[in-house]
Design a protein around this motif. Structure first.
Motif, mmCIF file in Angstrom:
data_model
loop_
_atom_site.group_PDB
_atom_site.id
_atom_site.type_symbol
_atom_site.label_atom_id
_atom_site.label_comp_id
_atom_site.label_asym_id
_atom_site.label_seq_id
_atom_site.Cartn_x
_atom_site.Cartn_y
_atom_site.Cartn_z
ATOM 1 N N GLU A 160 3.130 26.676 -11.468
ATOM 2 C CA GLU A 160 2.449 27.609 -10.586
ATOM 3 C C GLU A 160 1.865 26.831 -9.413
ATOM 4 O O GLU A 160 1.683 25.611 -9.505
ATOM 5 C CB GLU A 160 1.348 28.365 -11.328
ATOM 6 C CG GLU A 160 0.302 27.484 -11.970
ATOM 7 C CD GLU A 160 -0.684 28.276 -12.818
ATOM 8 O OE1 GLU A 160 -0.355 29.417 -13.186
ATOM 9 O OE2 GLU A 160 -1.768 27.741 -13.098
ATOM 10 N N PRO A 161 1.582 27.489 -8.294
ATOM 11 C CA PRO A 161 1.070 26.761 -7.122
ATOM 12 C C PRO A 161 -0.225 26.021 -7.438
ATOM 13 O O PRO A 161 -1.102 26.540 -8.129
ATOM 14 C CB PRO A 161 0.836 27.882 -6.095
ATOM 15 C CG PRO A 161 1.767 28.972 -6.506
ATOM 16 C CD PRO A 161 1.801 28.924 -8.008
ATOM 17 N N PHE A 162 -0.335 24.809 -6.925
ATOM 18 C CA PHE A 162 -1.520 23.979 -7.154
ATOM 19 C C PHE A 162 -1.671 23.041 -5.963
ATOM 20 O O PHE A 162 -0.993 22.019 -5.868
ATOM 21 C CB PHE A 162 -1.369 23.204 -8.464
ATOM 22 C CG PHE A 162 -2.550 22.340 -8.824
ATOM 23 C CD1 PHE A 162 -3.854 22.746 -8.540
ATOM 24 C CD2 PHE A 162 -2.367 21.125 -9.462
ATOM 25 C CE1 PHE A 162 -4.941 21.955 -8.881
ATOM 26 C CE2 PHE A 162 -3.451 20.323 -9.804
ATOM 27 C CZ PHE A 162 -4.740 20.741 -9.508
ATOM 28 N N GLY A 163 -2.562 23.406 -5.033
ATOM 29 C CA GLY A 163 -2.700 22.674 -3.788
ATOM 30 C C GLY A 163 -3.129 21.238 -3.955
ATOM 31 O O GLY A 163 -2.883 20.407 -3.080
ATOM 32 N N SER A 164 -3.780 20.904 -5.074
ATOM 33 C CA SER A 164 -4.244 19.537 -5.298
ATOM 34 C C SER A 164 -3.222 18.674 -6.028
ATOM 35 O O SER A 164 -3.517 17.520 -6.357
ATOM 36 C CB SER A 164 -5.552 19.550 -6.109
ATOM 37 O OG SER A 164 -6.628 19.983 -5.307
ATOM 38 N N PHE A 165 -2.006 19.196 -6.268
ATOM 39 C CA PHE A 165 -1.040 18.413 -7.034
ATOM 40 C C PHE A 165 -0.763 17.039 -6.434
ATOM 41 O O PHE A 165 -0.634 16.057 -7.186
ATOM 42 C CB PHE A 165 0.283 19.172 -7.200
ATOM 43 C CG PHE A 165 1.345 18.355 -7.878
ATOM 44 C CD1 PHE A 165 1.268 18.098 -9.237
ATOM 45 C CD2 PHE A 165 2.397 17.791 -7.153
ATOM 46 C CE1 PHE A 165 2.221 17.314 -9.869
ATOM 47 C CE2 PHE A 165 3.350 17.004 -7.772
ATOM 48 C CZ PHE A 165 3.266 16.770 -9.134
ATOM 49 N N ALA A 191 -8.570 30.917 -5.653
ATOM 50 C CA ALA A 191 -7.792 31.074 -4.419
ATOM 51 C C ALA A 191 -7.502 29.709 -3.792
ATOM 52 O O ALA A 191 -6.384 29.457 -3.304
ATOM 53 C CB ALA A 191 -8.536 31.967 -3.431
ATOM 54 N N ALA A 192 -8.493 28.815 -3.808
ATOM 55 C CA ALA A 192 -8.289 27.478 -3.244
ATOM 56 C C ALA A 192 -7.276 26.685 -4.063
ATOM 57 O O ALA A 192 -6.494 25.905 -3.511
ATOM 58 C CB ALA A 192 -9.620 26.730 -3.195
ATOM 59 N N THR A 193 -7.262 26.882 -5.374
ATOM 60 C CA THR A 193 -6.314 26.187 -6.245
ATOM 61 C C THR A 193 -4.880 26.617 -5.946
ATOM 62 O O THR A 193 -3.961 25.791 -5.949
ATOM 63 C CB THR A 193 -6.651 26.461 -7.723
ATOM 64 O OG1 THR A 193 -7.985 26.015 -7.989
ATOM 65 C CG2 THR A 193 -5.690 25.748 -8.656
ATOM 66 N N ARG A 194 -4.690 27.908 -5.660
ATOM 67 C CA ARG A 194 -3.343 28.420 -5.365
ATOM 68 C C ARG A 194 -2.888 28.091 -3.952
ATOM 69 O O ARG A 194 -1.684 28.006 -3.688
ATOM 70 C CB ARG A 194 -3.318 29.936 -5.571
ATOM 71 C CG ARG A 194 -3.496 30.392 -7.017
ATOM 72 C CD ARG A 194 -3.221 31.881 -7.142
ATOM 73 N NE ARG A 194 -4.145 32.673 -6.334
ATOM 74 C CZ ARG A 194 -5.295 33.183 -6.785
ATOM 75 N NH1 ARG A 194 -5.651 32.953 -8.042
ATOM 76 N NH2 ARG A 194 -6.068 33.908 -6.002
ATOM 77 N N ALA A 195 -3.828 27.913 -3.031
ATOM 78 C CA ALA A 195 -3.482 27.672 -1.623
ATOM 79 C C ALA A 195 -2.796 26.318 -1.475
ATOM 80 O O ALA A 195 -3.113 25.356 -2.185
ATOM 81 C CB ALA A 195 -4.731 27.737 -0.754
#
Length: 511
Positions: A149-154, A444-448
């Motif tokens: 799933e989307p994770f901007g911090s990856f 929301a920030a996690t998905r962005a």
């Protein structure tokens, strides 16, 4: 009281340092000797999670990306990281990078390193990679990571030392990396000796090698610096010792803002501390400036929040605490905890503050105890060994406690520490903080995937958290290196990593 406590501890340390002997010859030759508190536990970067091991990893291995001084992810072994869609990251590798045994680094090595974390039988640092679905080699120099799933911090999880394909558990004691140093010898609880890797893709180190010498005692590290048997100590000296050595004027002292965050945690399930007014009163009562000035000897700055000020995601426009005992007393009155006898000896209520047995932190706890007594809160200090303290905190067996977060680099720490679904054992929300609006912003920030969008969401979350006071931030640590007069090239990053050591050299004749 804070000043008296600091000076008392400082006089004891000063007497020991001043009583030490003169310079001695060293057995390490011309290698740069760095005193460290502990020996690495595991030299495999996929496994060793302790601070000493990670410092060794930074010298023996290289990572796909690195963290720069404002905590953005920039290329290292990867020439570029691309994101064609929210679930896919593509790493394009440098060519011609060599391992210590001469083999070229390719996508096979990167795939081998990260697939380890997908193996249920692998016992290592797999927790950060739960969202990684697959890692594949597209060609010899291209690696494709796919997420569940989307994770901007990856991308921060790509800061992982790359091991050689098929190397297995050999890295634990006989590591083969692509870092600026290769292993010469390792004696557990004594020293790690590193030889320069002349074929390093970034150029050979500026020195003749490193010795990470284990000196467990704080005062002894100061003594070895004075005697000249150690060249350099980074962040492993008490503030009073640093101050004393700087006052003597012979050694060099280099400082830089750091990201370590010290705080008081407040159990929000406690009948008293669940009142926001009480938490605010505690924050206004503690003289954090005095702690920084006297106990930390100025080698710190007053903390605002867990995201450090040098981070791209830091939000400065938040509710902030100041030392205002009169306002603290008004807040306690408004919360229904009036002083039963005015200026008399009876407290409004009693709390227990848990801290470690370290002298520095026991003195800090005493200063907090004094400040809270001034507004009518009686505090009982319970000191214990770190493992006992940490176990109590994880179990929620506390009212107040003091700890530090070390090396906070990514705003995803807000999720791990303050999201309501991150209470132990799932995460680090040890104070049981819960705010549905904060949860929504963090989700929301996690998905962005775009930093501009993440920045806005994280800023809003930081403003709400600051108003709720789940923590009272005390200070950000100032990174400090103390080193010999003939040493040059010392440069401290916000996370005080050891990668700068490849640029350190000795000028002039050997002592």
């Amino acid at each position: 009281m804070t000043r008296r406590l600091s000076l008392g501890l400082g006089l004891v340390i000063s007497a020991v340092l001043l009583g030490s002997g003169c310079s001695q010859a060293r057995p390490e030759g011309d290698a740069i000797v760095v005193a460290v508190t502990n020996s690495p536990l595991n030299l495999d970067p996929r496994v060793g999670a302790d601070e000493a091991s990670q410092k060794a990893h930074q010298l023996l291995f290289s990572t796909l990306v690195r963290i720069n001084d404002d905590f953005r992810i920039v290329p290292e072994l990867a020439e570029a990281i691309e994101q064609p869609d929210p679930l896919t990251y593509i790493a394009r590798l440098r060519r011609g990078v060599r391992f210590h045994n001469g083999a070229e680094l390719t996508s096979d090595d990167v795939v081998y390193t990260f697939r380890s974390f997908l193996d249920p039988a692998f016992r290592g640092r797999s927790g950060a990679y739960r969202n990684l679905a697959s890692v594949e080699a597209a060609d010899r120099y291209t690696v494709v990571f796919r997420l569940k799933e989307p994770f901007g911090s990856f991308p921060v999880n790509l800061v992982m030392g790359i091991v050689q394909a098929g190397s297995g558990r050999a890295n634990e004691r006989q590591p083969i990396g692509t870092g600026p140093y290769k292993l010469a010898s390792f004696v557990q609880d004594d020293r790690l000796v590193l030889a320069p890797f002349e074929e390093h893709y970034g150029g050979a180190p500026a020195n003749q090698g490193l010795v990470l010498k284990v000196v467990p005692d704080d005062t002894m590290r100061g003594l070895e610096l004075r005697k000249g048997t150690v060249d350099l100590v980074v962040n492993d000296l008490a503030p009073d010792i640093i101050w004393q050595l700087r006052e003597e004027g012979r050694l060099q002292v280099e400082t830089a803002p750091g990201s370590d965050y010290a705080y008081v945690g407040l159990n929000l399930r406690d009948p008293i501390l669940q009142h926001a007014g009480v938490r605010r009163a505690i924050g206004f009562a503690i003289d954090r400036e005095a702690i920084v000035q006297y106990l930390r000897r100025g080698f710190a700055s007053v903390a605002i929040g867990i995201v450090p000020p040098m981070s791209w995601a830091f939000e400065r426009d938040v509710f902030t605490l100041r030392h205002d005992p009169a306002h603290a007393r008004r807040l306690l009155d408004e919360a229904g905890f009036e002083d039963p006898d005015g200026d008399g000896p009876q407290p409004r209520f009693r709390l227990t503050l848990k801290t470690s047995t370290s002298e520095v932190y026991r003195v800090q706890a005493a200063a907090i105890q004094h400040d809270l007594a001034d507004v009518g809160i009686e505090v009982d200090i319970k000191s214990s060994e770190f493992q006992t303290l940490f176990a109590d905190v994880v179990r929620g067996n506390f009212q107040l406690y003091t700890l530090q977060f070390v090396g906070v680099t990514d705003p995803d720490m807000l999720r791990r520490v303050f999201h309501s679904r991150q209470a132990p054992p799932a995460g680090l929300n040890r104070v049981f903080y819960s705010n549905p609006e904060v949860d929504e912003l963090i989700d929301a920030a996690t998905r962005a995937v775009k930093d501009d969008e993440r920045r806005v969401l994280y800023a809003s979350a930081q403003r709400l958290i600051a108003e709720d006071i789940p923590y009272v931030g005390l200070w950000y640590k100032t990174n400090v290196a103390v080193f010999q007069p003939d040493i040059t090239g010392v440069r401290l990053s916000p996370i005080a990593d050891f990668t700068f050591l490849k640029d350190v050299r000795r000028e002039g004749p050997h002592r």
